[in-house]
Design a protein around this motif. Sequence first.
Motif, PDB file in Angstrom:
ATOM      1  N   ARG A 262       0.892  -1.324  -0.092  1.00 16.86           N
ATOM      2  CA  ARG A 262       0.007  -0.081   0.125  1.00 16.86           C
ATOM      3  C   ARG A 262       0.990   1.220   0.138  1.00 16.86           C
ATOM      4  O   ARG A 262       0.568   2.226  -0.544  1.00 16.86           O
TER       5      ARG A 262
ATOM      6  N   PHE B  70       0.676   4.400  -2.780  1.00 16.09           N
ATOM      7  CA  PHE B  70       0.634   5.712  -2.370  1.00 16.09           C
ATOM      8  C   PHE B  70       1.732   6.455  -2.971  1.00 16.09           C
ATOM      9  O   PHE B  70       1.339   7.799  -3.610  1.00 16.09           O
TER      10      PHE B  70
ATOM     11  N   GLY C 298      -6.311  10.156  -4.174  1.00 15.17           N
ATOM     12  CA  GLY C 298      -7.297  10.054  -3.045  1.00 15.17           C
ATOM     13  C   GLY C 298      -7.561   8.704  -2.605  1.00 15.17           C
ATOM     14  O   GLY C 298      -7.493   8.151  -1.387  1.00 15.17           O
ATOM     15  N   ARG C 299      -7.550   7.840  -3.495  1.00 15.98           N
ATOM     16  CA  ARG C 299      -7.863   6.465  -3.219  1.00 15.98           C
ATOM     17  C   ARG C 299      -6.747   5.584  -2.743  1.00 15.98           C
ATOM     18  O   ARG C 299      -6.773   4.984  -1.728  1.00 15.98           O
TER      19      ARG C 299
ATOM     20  N   LEU D 188      -4.548   7.196  -1.136  1.00 13.86           N
ATOM     21  CA  LEU D 188      -4.280   7.843   0.385  1.00 13.86           C
ATOM     22  C   LEU D 188      -5.212   7.002   1.244  1.00 13.86           C
ATOM     23  O   LEU D 188      -4.930   6.669   2.419  1.00 13.86           O
ATOM     24  N   TRP D 189      -6.378   6.739   0.781  1.00 13.59           N
ATOM     25  CA  TRP D 189      -7.452   6.134   1.619  1.00 13.59           C
ATOM     26  C   TRP D 189      -7.123   4.573   2.201  1.00 13.59           C
ATOM     27  O   TRP D 189      -7.222   4.134   3.165  1.00 13.59           O
ATOM     28  N   GLN D 190      -6.367   4.059   0.995  1.00 21.45           N
ATOM     29  CA  GLN D 190      -6.032   2.589   1.276  1.00 21.45           C
ATOM     30  C   GLN D 190      -4.821   2.459   1.884  1.00 21.45           C
ATOM     31  O   GLN D 190      -4.739   1.566   2.854  1.00 21.45           O
TER      32      GLN D 190
ATOM     33  N   GLY E 281      -4.064   4.631   4.381  1.00 22.02           N
ATOM     34  CA  GLY E 281      -4.116   5.610   5.575  1.00 22.02           C
ATOM     35  C   GLY E 281      -3.347   4.899   6.737  1.00 22.02           C
ATOM     36  O   GLY E 281      -2.812   5.623   7.644  1.00 22.02           O
ATOM     37  N   TRP E 282      -3.799   3.542   7.025  1.00 27.38           N
ATOM     38  CA  TRP E 282      -3.140   2.805   8.461  1.00 27.38           C
ATOM     39  C   TRP E 282      -1.985   2.769   8.251  1.00 27.38           C
ATOM     40  O   TRP E 282      -1.240   2.997   9.242  1.00 27.38           O
TER      41      TRP E 282
ATOM     42  N   TYR F 194      -6.157  -5.014   7.588  1.00 29.97           N
ATOM     43  CA  TYR F 194      -5.982  -5.539   5.871  1.00 29.97           C
ATOM     44  C   TYR F 194      -6.285  -7.063   6.151  1.00 29.97           C
ATOM     45  O   TYR F 194      -6.469  -7.521   5.069  1.00 29.97           O
TER      46      TYR F 194
END
Length: 425
Positions: A75, A79, A208-209, A211-213, A215-216, A254
């Motif tokens: 991920r 990013f 955006g997508r 960053l969302w994926q 995020g953790w 995840y």
Amino acid sequence: MTPIMVGTMVLCFALSVSVAVSIGLASIVGIQVNGANMLISAKEIFNSINKFPLAAIPFFILAGNLMETGGISRRLVEFAKSIVGGIQGGLPMTCVLTCMIFAAVSGSSVATTFAIGAILIPALIKHGYPTNYAAALQATSAELGVIIPPSIPMILYGVSAEVSIGELFIAGFGPGLLISGALMLFVWVYCKWKGWGKNDGEGRMPFGRALWQAGWALLMPVIILGGIYGGVFTPTEASAVAVFYALVVGMVIYREIRLPDLYAILRKSVLSSAVIMFIIANAGLFAFLITRAGVPEAIGHWLEAVLQSPTMFLLGVNAALFVIGMFIETSAAIIVLAPILAPVAQHFGIDPVHFGLIMVVNLALGMITPPFGVNLFAACTVARISLDKIVTRLIPFILVVLACLMVITYVPALSLGLRDLVYGR
């Protein structure tokens, strides 16, 4: 005693005996020749690893392996690719940027090489980059794993030279960002010149997508580094927090780590940790014996006589460390040399934190220089090529890092500016 120890160690190196065994055997021979009690070896080996900050090493290694298996590294790649992947040469830049982010948690360059290289080396090859270029780029970028905090070599320097590990960590940001920026600029210009990477944007996620994926995954370095500098926990405690966070994210959020996977992850982490701790134990005994023989003091007086200015001292030390780093593992070199060189550096008025960054960055180069560069072996393993095929591609990367090293050496504010700001120096 000292000439016999050094001679034994060099002979073992020539016979391809491992670094840790060579150092330990040289120490045992030195004790025997000197007629000392052999119990000294057991006592000093135990004292070398009986230090609380060293507990961070196995935890950071375990955290890196959990991140690799738990989908965090993948991920982070997506990013980074969403940021720089849309331009020509964006995929090599993604490699550097991902290693920089991953380094903010792993603390290990080898862990960074395997975790990120397993994803990006095949992707680079698929996009038309030569295999040896992809491996050389990954090996060099992974060097950031020991420069950007948290860093295992910084922990070892802090313990050996009795310097604040927290100050070393915060001082590592400037050099780490400099090397990251220089490598990204270099690969972008190089790809433009070669005409590579015109289709690097294929398969790139919207920012955006991505960053969302991620995020953790991105929250992890914020928690770890924020906790250290916010005074919530020490760097050693932060390593345990990193393991717990990576485990929870990988298993619960995840859901890419299953219970059967834990055995392989733990086994891999234990083996890697054992190798490093074995080196530390033997190097600690070696350092004790040469200190007892007065070698550091003698070297200090010699350096003061020959290199009579801080500028010449730093130049001489950089040249020596660059050669030493080619043949001796980074952890062992720091443990043996830091107690010798740090006091001399202070005599010349060089801040021990600044000198620590110089040592770490210089010896980190040893991870990407033949014949014993651990990053090279890791990258070649992932890329499935032999070491000799990667060497020519490495030279430009080494020159870029060497240029950054000179800036780090002679511009102390790059390392100490943030440290002084945070600690009010």
